[in-house]
Motif scaffolding. Structure first.
Motif, PDB file in Angstrom:
ATOM      1  N   GLN A  29       6.326 -76.743  -5.101  1.00  3.54           N
ATOM      2  CA  GLN A  29       7.787 -77.065  -5.946  1.00  3.54           C
ATOM      3  C   GLN A  29       8.628 -75.713  -7.027  1.00  3.54           C
ATOM      4  N   ALA A  30       8.246 -74.326  -6.943  1.00  2.00           N
ATOM      5  CA  ALA A  30       8.928 -73.170  -6.716  1.00  2.00           C
ATOM      6  C   ALA A  30       9.302 -72.540  -5.899  1.00  2.00           C
ATOM      7  N   PRO A  31      10.179 -71.805  -6.182  1.00  2.00           N
ATOM      8  CA  PRO A  31      10.805 -70.727  -5.690  1.00  2.00           C
ATOM      9  C   PRO A  31      10.765 -69.425  -5.055  1.00  2.00           C
ATOM     10  N   PHE A  32       8.944 -69.611  -5.595  1.00  2.00           N
ATOM     11  CA  PHE A  32       8.265 -67.878  -5.497  1.00  2.00           C
ATOM     12  C   PHE A  32       7.815 -67.461  -4.448  1.00  2.00           C
ATOM     13  N   ARG A  33       6.338 -66.662  -3.825  1.00  2.00           N
ATOM     14  CA  ARG A  33       5.894 -66.646  -3.135  1.00  2.00           C
ATOM     15  C   ARG A  33       4.417 -65.735  -3.602  1.00  2.00           C
ATOM     16  N   LEU A  35       1.741 -66.278  -7.199  1.00  2.00           N
ATOM     17  CA  LEU A  35       1.124 -66.695  -8.539  1.00  2.00           C
ATOM     18  C   LEU A  35       0.095 -66.070  -9.229  1.00  2.00           C
ATOM     19  N   LEU A  36       0.150 -66.009 -10.228  1.00  2.00           N
ATOM     20  CA  LEU A  36      -0.535 -65.259 -11.097  1.00  2.00           C
ATOM     21  C   LEU A  36      -2.009 -66.051 -11.581  1.00  2.00           C
ATOM     22  N   VAL A  37      -2.860 -65.015 -11.271  1.00  2.00           N
ATOM     23  CA  VAL A  37      -4.437 -66.043 -11.869  1.00  2.00           C
ATOM     24  C   VAL A  37      -4.703 -65.561 -12.803  1.00  2.00           C
ATOM     25  N   VAL A  38      -4.831 -66.211 -13.970  1.00  2.00           N
ATOM     26  CA  VAL A  38      -5.408 -65.361 -15.080  1.00  2.00           C
ATOM     27  C   VAL A  38      -6.901 -66.099 -15.993  1.00  2.00           C
ATOM     28  N   ASP A  39      -7.768 -65.513 -16.378  1.00  2.00           N
ATOM     29  CA  ASP A  39      -8.636 -65.844 -16.792  1.00  2.00           C
ATOM     30  C   ASP A  39      -8.681 -66.438 -18.133  1.00  2.00           C
ATOM     31  N   ASP A  40      -8.943 -67.386 -19.236  1.00  2.00           N
ATOM     32  CA  ASP A  40      -9.616 -67.604 -19.671  1.00  2.00           C
ATOM     33  C   ASP A  40      -8.870 -66.950 -21.826  1.00  2.00           C
ATOM     34  N   GLU A  41      -8.938 -65.629 -21.503  1.00  2.00           N
ATOM     35  CA  GLU A  41      -8.466 -65.376 -22.265  1.00  2.00           C
ATOM     36  C   GLU A  41      -6.596 -64.647 -22.065  1.00  2.00           C
ATOM     37  N   ASP A  42      -6.484 -65.561 -20.368  1.00  2.00           N
ATOM     38  CA  ASP A  42      -5.184 -65.025 -20.314  1.00  2.00           C
ATOM     39  C   ASP A  42      -4.411 -63.782 -19.979  1.00  2.00           C
ATOM     40  N   ARG A  43      -5.559 -63.472 -19.021  1.00  2.00           N
ATOM     41  CA  ARG A  43      -5.335 -61.537 -18.987  1.00  2.00           C
ATOM     42  C   ARG A  43      -5.880 -62.222 -16.937  1.00  2.00           C
ATOM     43  N   LEU A  44      -5.427 -60.945 -16.567  1.00  2.00           N
ATOM     44  CA  LEU A  44      -4.744 -60.927 -15.112  1.00  2.00           C
ATOM     45  C   LEU A  44      -6.341 -60.756 -14.398  1.00  2.00           C
ATOM     46  N   CYS A  45      -6.227 -60.964 -13.459  1.00  2.00           N
ATOM     47  CA  CYS A  45      -7.629 -61.275 -12.453  1.00  2.00           C
ATOM     48  C   CYS A  45      -7.245 -61.112 -11.059  1.00  2.00           C
ATOM     49  N   GLY A  46      -6.033 -61.720 -11.111  1.00  2.00           N
ATOM     50  CA  GLY A  46      -5.975 -61.707  -9.488  1.00  2.00           C
ATOM     51  C   GLY A  46      -4.012 -62.664  -8.860  1.00  2.00           C
ATOM     52  N   VAL A  47      -3.978 -62.518  -7.258  1.00  2.00           N
ATOM     53  CA  VAL A  47      -2.861 -62.559  -7.095  1.00  2.00           C
ATOM     54  C   VAL A  47      -3.172 -63.437  -6.075  1.00  2.00           C
ATOM     55  N   ILE A  48      -2.314 -64.963  -6.361  1.00  2.00           N
ATOM     56  CA  ILE A  48      -2.564 -66.050  -4.841  1.00  2.00           C
ATOM     57  C   ILE A  48      -1.218 -65.873  -4.051  1.00  2.00           C
ATOM     58  N   THR A  49      -0.632 -64.508  -2.842  1.00  2.00           N
ATOM     59  CA  THR A  49       0.620 -65.501  -2.377  1.00  2.00           C
ATOM     60  C   THR A  49       0.498 -66.746  -1.796  1.00  2.00           C
ATOM     61  N   HIS A  50       1.705 -67.350  -1.371  1.00  2.00           N
ATOM     62  CA  HIS A  50       1.652 -68.078  -0.486  1.00  2.00           C
ATOM     63  C   HIS A  50       1.430 -67.954   0.854  1.00  2.00           C
ATOM     64  N   ALA A  51       0.857 -67.035   0.972  1.00  2.00           N
ATOM     65  CA  ALA A  51      -0.043 -66.404   2.308  1.00  2.00           C
ATOM     66  C   ALA A  51      -1.367 -67.335   2.707  1.00  2.00           C
ATOM     67  N   ASP A  52      -2.282 -66.228   1.678  1.00  2.00           N
ATOM     68  CA  ASP A  52      -3.719 -66.111   1.232  1.00  2.00           C
ATOM     69  C   ASP A  52      -3.731 -67.961   1.021  1.00  2.00           C
ATOM     70  N   MET A  53      -2.820 -68.560   0.135  1.00  2.00           N
ATOM     71  CA  MET A  53      -2.602 -70.153   0.023  1.00  2.00           C
ATOM     72  C   MET A  53      -3.264 -70.820   1.157  1.00  2.00           C
ATOM     73  N   TYR A  54      -1.713 -70.190   2.110  1.00  2.00           N
ATOM     74  CA  TYR A  54      -2.301 -70.924   3.768  1.00  2.00           C
ATOM     75  C   TYR A  54      -3.141 -70.591   4.566  1.00  2.00           C
ATOM     76  N   LYS A 125      11.247 -57.950  -2.836  1.00  2.00           N
ATOM     77  CA  LYS A 125      12.835 -59.650  -3.797  1.00  2.00           C
ATOM     78  C   LYS A 125      13.553 -58.622  -4.780  1.00  2.00           C
ATOM     79  N   ASP A 126      12.711 -58.502  -5.983  1.00  2.00           N
ATOM     80  CA  ASP A 126      13.407 -58.329  -7.265  1.00  2.00           C
ATOM     81  C   ASP A 126      13.957 -56.716  -6.732  1.00  2.00           C
ATOM     82  N   LEU A 127      13.495 -56.025  -5.761  1.00  2.00           N
ATOM     83  CA  LEU A 127      14.153 -54.456  -5.802  1.00  2.00           C
ATOM     84  C   LEU A 127      15.074 -54.943  -5.459  1.00  2.00           C
ATOM     85  N   LEU A 128      14.743 -55.569  -3.944  1.00  2.00           N
ATOM     86  CA  LEU A 128      16.242 -55.096  -2.852  1.00  2.00           C
ATOM     87  C   LEU A 128      17.046 -55.981  -3.501  1.00  2.00           C
TER      88      LEU A 128
END
Length: 133
Positions: A29-33, A35-54, A125-128
């Motif tokens: 549903q989203a145009p980005f590739r 997704l940031l993964v957070v813990d119960d305190e909303d601290r960053l703990c990981g990243v999932i890319t579109h490719a990771d998911m597939y 993409k933001d940099l480009l």
């Protein structure tokens, strides 16, 4: 120009225990590739890319060959497929520093943080887009 000038501030996150079915729905549903993964305190703990998911999902999903074991891949948890300990950058860092870090680490996005608080994300993409302006 600094990272904060071009970073994406509106970010999507999932919890570590969220299922890949949710991750897939968000990506569908989203145009980005990224997704940031957070813990119960909303601290960053990981990243999932579109490719990771597939890579984590069965290639037989939604095909005539789909079996129960293929559908079960949707029940995997975000923490099982995310990249852990993501490389991050500060909002006041230069775009040159961000680009250099992305090239050096061979990554496509940098979560932007300040003292464990997630502020946004910077993608290649933001940099480009900034370069084209």
């Amino acid at each position: 120009m600094q990272v904060q000038d071009i970073m994406t501030r509106r970010i999507a996150t999932v919890q570590q225990d969220d299922r890949l079915a949710l991750v897939r729905d968000i990506f569908d549903q989203a145009p980005f590739r990224h997704l940031l993964v957070v813990d119960d305190e909303d601290r960053l703990c990981g990243v999932i890319t579109h490719a990771d998911m597939y890579r984590a999902l069965s290639p037989y999903l939604a095909t005539d060959a789909e079996l129960e074991r293929d559908r079960e891949t949707l029940q995997r948890r975000a923490h099982q497929v995310m990249s852990r300990d993501p490389v991050t950058i500060a909002a006041d860092a230069s775009l040159a520093a961000a680009a250099s870090l992305m090239l050096e680490r061979n990554i496509s996005c940098l979560p932007v943080v300040d003292r464990q608080q997630l502020l946004g994300v910077l993608s290649w993409k933001d940099l480009l887009c900034a370069l084209m302006k």
